[in-house]
Design a protein around this motif. Structure first.
Motif, PDB file in Angstrom:
ATOM      1  N   THR A  97      30.865  33.649  67.651  1.00 25.06           N
ATOM      2  CA  THR A  97      30.834  33.396  66.201  1.00 25.06           C
ATOM      3  C   THR A  97      31.375  32.028  65.820  1.00 25.06           C
ATOM      4  O   THR A  97      31.185  31.586  64.688  1.00 25.06           O
ATOM      5  CB  THR A  97      31.661  34.456  65.469  1.00 25.06           C
ATOM      6  OG1 THR A  97      33.038  34.372  65.892  1.00 25.06           O
ATOM      7  CG2 THR A  97      31.140  35.855  65.749  1.00 25.06           C
TER       8      THR A  97
ATOM      9  N   ASN B 144      25.804  49.480  70.924  1.00 21.81           N
ATOM     10  CA  ASN B 144      25.711  48.584  72.088  1.00 21.81           C
ATOM     11  C   ASN B 144      25.114  49.308  73.291  1.00 21.81           C
ATOM     12  O   ASN B 144      24.290  48.760  74.020  1.00 21.81           O
ATOM     13  CB  ASN B 144      27.106  48.063  72.444  1.00 21.81           C
ATOM     14  CG  ASN B 144      27.187  46.557  72.427  1.00 21.81           C
ATOM     15  OD1 ASN B 144      26.251  45.870  72.047  1.00 21.81           O
ATOM     16  ND2 ASN B 144      28.324  46.027  72.840  1.00 21.81           N
TER      17      ASN B 144
ATOM     18  N   SER C 185      22.656  42.148  73.631  1.00 20.41           N
ATOM     19  CA  SER C 185      22.034  41.112  72.816  1.00 20.41           C
ATOM     20  C   SER C 185      21.978  41.531  71.346  1.00 20.41           C
ATOM     21  O   SER C 185      22.356  40.771  70.459  1.00 20.41           O
ATOM     22  CB  SER C 185      20.636  40.803  73.334  1.00 20.41           C
ATOM     23  OG  SER C 185      20.006  39.822  72.543  1.00 20.41           O
ATOM     24  N   ARG C 186      21.531  42.763  71.102  1.00 18.05           N
ATOM     25  CA  ARG C 186      21.487  43.239  69.724  1.00 18.05           C
ATOM     26  C   ARG C 186      22.891  43.495  69.189  1.00 18.05           C
ATOM     27  O   ARG C 186      23.152  43.338  67.998  1.00 18.05           O
ATOM     28  CB  ARG C 186      20.607  44.484  69.618  1.00 18.05           C
ATOM     29  CG  ARG C 186      19.123  44.098  69.603  1.00 18.05           C
ATOM     30  CD  ARG C 186      18.196  45.279  69.653  1.00 18.05           C
ATOM     31  NE  ARG C 186      18.171  46.042  68.406  1.00 18.05           N
ATOM     32  CZ  ARG C 186      17.289  47.014  68.175  1.00 18.05           C
ATOM     33  NH1 ARG C 186      16.379  47.322  69.091  1.00 18.05           N
ATOM     34  NH2 ARG C 186      17.312  47.681  67.038  1.00 18.05           N
TER      35      ARG C 186
ATOM     36  N   ASP D 189      25.445  41.622  69.925  1.00 15.03           N
ATOM     37  CA  ASP D 189      25.905  40.291  69.514  1.00 15.03           C
ATOM     38  C   ASP D 189      25.330  39.903  68.156  1.00 15.03           C
ATOM     39  O   ASP D 189      26.004  39.241  67.354  1.00 15.03           O
ATOM     40  CB  ASP D 189      25.511  39.250  70.561  1.00 15.03           C
ATOM     41  CG  ASP D 189      26.381  39.302  71.809  1.00 15.03           C
ATOM     42  OD1 ASP D 189      27.409  40.002  71.780  1.00 15.03           O
ATOM     43  OD2 ASP D 189      26.029  38.649  72.803  1.00 15.03           O
ATOM     44  N   GLU D 190      24.091  40.307  67.894  1.00 15.14           N
ATOM     45  CA  GLU D 190      23.493  40.014  66.586  1.00 15.14           C
ATOM     46  C   GLU D 190      24.269  40.704  65.471  1.00 15.14           C
ATOM     47  O   GLU D 190      24.471  40.132  64.391  1.00 15.14           O
ATOM     48  CB  GLU D 190      22.035  40.478  66.569  1.00 15.14           C
ATOM     49  CG  GLU D 190      21.107  39.644  67.442  1.00 15.14           C
ATOM     50  CD  GLU D 190      19.688  40.187  67.445  1.00 15.14           C
ATOM     51  OE1 GLU D 190      19.393  41.099  66.634  1.00 15.14           O
ATOM     52  OE2 GLU D 190      18.877  39.707  68.244  1.00 15.14           O
ATOM     53  N   VAL D 191      24.742  41.915  65.721  1.00 12.35           N
ATOM     54  CA  VAL D 191      25.547  42.633  64.735  1.00 12.35           C
ATOM     55  C   VAL D 191      26.882  41.915  64.502  1.00 12.35           C
ATOM     56  O   VAL D 191      27.343  41.779  63.366  1.00 12.35           O
ATOM     57  CB  VAL D 191      25.794  44.085  65.177  1.00 12.35           C
ATOM     58  CG1 VAL D 191      26.829  44.765  64.280  1.00 12.35           C
ATOM     59  CG2 VAL D 191      24.489  44.871  65.156  1.00 12.35           C
TER      60      VAL D 191
ATOM     61  N   MET E  21      27.480  38.717  64.939  1.00 16.11           N
ATOM     62  CA  MET E  21      27.180  37.498  64.186  1.00 16.11           C
ATOM     63  C   MET E  21      26.962  37.818  62.706  1.00 16.11           C
ATOM     64  O   MET E  21      27.433  37.100  61.819  1.00 16.11           O
ATOM     65  CB  MET E  21      25.943  36.816  64.764  1.00 16.11           C
ATOM     66  CG  MET E  21      26.163  36.155  66.114  1.00 16.11           C
ATOM     67  SD  MET E  21      27.211  34.684  65.974  1.00 16.11           S
ATOM     68  CE  MET E  21      26.112  33.605  65.057  1.00 16.11           C
ATOM     69  N   MET E  22      26.235  38.903  62.438  1.00 17.30           N
ATOM     70  CA  MET E  22      26.017  39.313  61.057  1.00 17.30           C
ATOM     71  C   MET E  22      27.333  39.648  60.370  1.00 17.30           C
ATOM     72  O   MET E  22      27.583  39.239  59.233  1.00 17.30           O
ATOM     73  CB  MET E  22      25.088  40.537  61.029  1.00 17.30           C
ATOM     74  CG  MET E  22      24.852  41.136  59.642  1.00 17.30           C
ATOM     75  SD  MET E  22      26.117  42.347  59.088  1.00 17.30           S
ATOM     76  CE  MET E  22      25.789  43.716  60.192  1.00 17.30           C
TER      77      MET E  22
ATOM     78  N   ARG F  50      29.169  36.520  59.439  1.00 14.85           N
ATOM     79  CA  ARG F  50      28.558  35.864  58.275  1.00 14.85           C
ATOM     80  C   ARG F  50      28.864  36.613  56.986  1.00 14.85           C
ATOM     81  O   ARG F  50      29.136  35.996  55.942  1.00 14.85           O
ATOM     82  CB  ARG F  50      27.044  35.747  58.472  1.00 14.85           C
ATOM     83  CG  ARG F  50      26.623  34.712  59.499  1.00 14.85           C
ATOM     84  CD  ARG F  50      25.126  34.398  59.392  1.00 14.85           C
ATOM     85  NE  ARG F  50      24.315  35.576  59.647  1.00 14.85           N
ATOM     86  CZ  ARG F  50      23.855  35.927  60.836  1.00 14.85           C
ATOM     87  NH1 ARG F  50      24.167  35.181  61.901  1.00 14.85           N
ATOM     88  NH2 ARG F  50      23.109  36.991  60.998  1.00 14.85           N
TER      89      ARG F  50
ATOM     90  N   PHE G  28      19.382  46.793  61.481  1.00 14.92           N
ATOM     91  CA  PHE G  28      19.540  46.584  62.916  1.00 14.92           C
ATOM     92  C   PHE G  28      19.114  47.802  63.741  1.00 14.92           C
ATOM     93  O   PHE G  28      19.123  47.746  64.964  1.00 14.92           O
ATOM     94  CB  PHE G  28      20.988  46.203  63.236  1.00 14.92           C
ATOM     95  CG  PHE G  28      21.354  44.815  62.777  1.00 14.92           C
ATOM     96  CD1 PHE G  28      21.228  43.733  63.630  1.00 14.92           C
ATOM     97  CD2 PHE G  28      21.803  44.588  61.483  1.00 14.92           C
ATOM     98  CE1 PHE G  28      21.549  42.453  63.212  1.00 14.92           C
ATOM     99  CE2 PHE G  28      22.123  43.314  61.053  1.00 14.92           C
ATOM    100  CZ  PHE G  28      21.994  42.239  61.920  1.00 14.92           C
TER     101      PHE G  28
END
Length: 311
Positions: free
Chosen positions: A134, A170, A176-177, A179-181, A183-184, A187, A238
């Motif tokens: 992040t 997870n 990978s998904r 990590d997207e969570v 990052m979200m 933000r 997601f």
């Protein structure tokens, strides 16, 4: 100047250069080599906090020594400064390709050199501490920020936030998904706080799905309420349609038992420092952890505020 415990390596046969640098960073521990080849083995065995290399040495050009040092991936985070003569600057060496963090021009200007060395060390500390995913400040920066505010007896609200049912997500969808969570989530926290323009705030990433943020006490509940609303509005995106339709994931618990895990939620615990009630980071952290266990008992996203008032 760099922090007191900093260990600086200088590789140079220029006595005047060392004298000037030592006067600038008088509290640092110095190790000086007049020849490059004699320094290489010690550099690898005991890397310094900062490496300063004179480009002109009797046996080895500074740029070549830096190439050797930076070729070992584990040492790439060590900040490196190259000292150049004025004519060498005009020749335009490719410092970016060398992974040099900065350069100094001889003869040194003490004031300018001190400021540049301070910035180099500060940047290295920030980059080393930042969460790699992040890019938010990590544990060291978080602790320093909280303790600094406590030492200044500044009033603030400290919030610890983490995600419920993140592990099951997870496990099913992969890192990978996941990590997207994360990052979200980062933000959402940053943008939610940004909506309250003009207030002093801080956001850090402890690691995994654990985050920290600091806001003024009178804004804490409004921030938490908006954060929960924003997170809950985004997180369903997601999930795959079939999981979203059933409201969660069928997975296994940590002890291997089959179970159903609802959609991810965010749990937030908020402690307050008012009237100098807290004196140490550990006190704030312990209170927040106790409160977070209460928040996590609530279904869905929730927040708990420590409403106890100091005497």
């Amino acid at each position: 100047m760099p922090k007191t415990e900093s260990h600086i390596f200088l590789i140079s046969s220029d006595a005047e250069l060392y004298t000037t640098l030592k006067s600038i960073c008088s509290h640092a521990q110095w190790t000086v080599f007049e020849r490059g080849r004699g320094a290489i083995e010690l550099l690898f065995n005991s890397p310094p906090d900062l490496l300063i290399v004179d480009n002109k040495m009797p046996d080895l050009q500074g740029t070549e020594l830096i190439r050797i040092f930076k070729s070992e991936n584990v040492y790439r985070q060590v900040p490196v400064v190259l000292c150049l003569d004025r004519e060498e600057v005009d020749a335009g060496p490719d410092l970016a390709a060398l992974e040099v963090d900065d350069f100094l021009v001889k003869p040194l200007d003490p004031g300018e050199s001190r400021l540049r060395l301070e910035l180099i060390m500060a940047r290295a500390s920030w980059e080393l501490d930042a969460n790699p995913l992040t890019k938010l400040p990590g544990n060291t920066s978080i602790i320093q920020k909280i303790q600094d505010m406590l030492d200044r007896q500044q009033e603030f609200a400290l919030a610890y936030a983490d995600l419920d049912n993140f592990k099951s997500f997870n496990d099913k969808y992969g890192f990978s998904r996941g990590d997207e969570v994360l990052m979200m989530t980062a933000r959402v926290i940053v943008n939610t706080i940004r909506a309250f323009a003009g207030m002093e705030s801080f956001v850090g990433h402890v690691g995994g799905d654990d985050f920290v943020f600091i806001v003024p006490p009178d804004k804490a509940e409004s921030v938490c309420s908006m954060l929960v609303q924003n997170f809950d509005g985004i997180v369903p995106n997601f999930y795959d349609p079939e999981d979203l339709k059933q409201g969660g994931i069928h997975s296994t618990t940590r002890d291997g038992k089959a179970s159903f895990f609802p959609l991810m939620a965010v749990s937030i615990a908020v402690v307050f420092n008012k009237k100098g009630e807290l004196t140490h980071y550990g006190e704030a952290s312990e209170k927040a952890m106790n409160l977070k266990s209460i928040a996590k008992k609530e279904p869905g996203s929730s927040y708990v505020l420590d409403r106890r008032q100091p005497a």
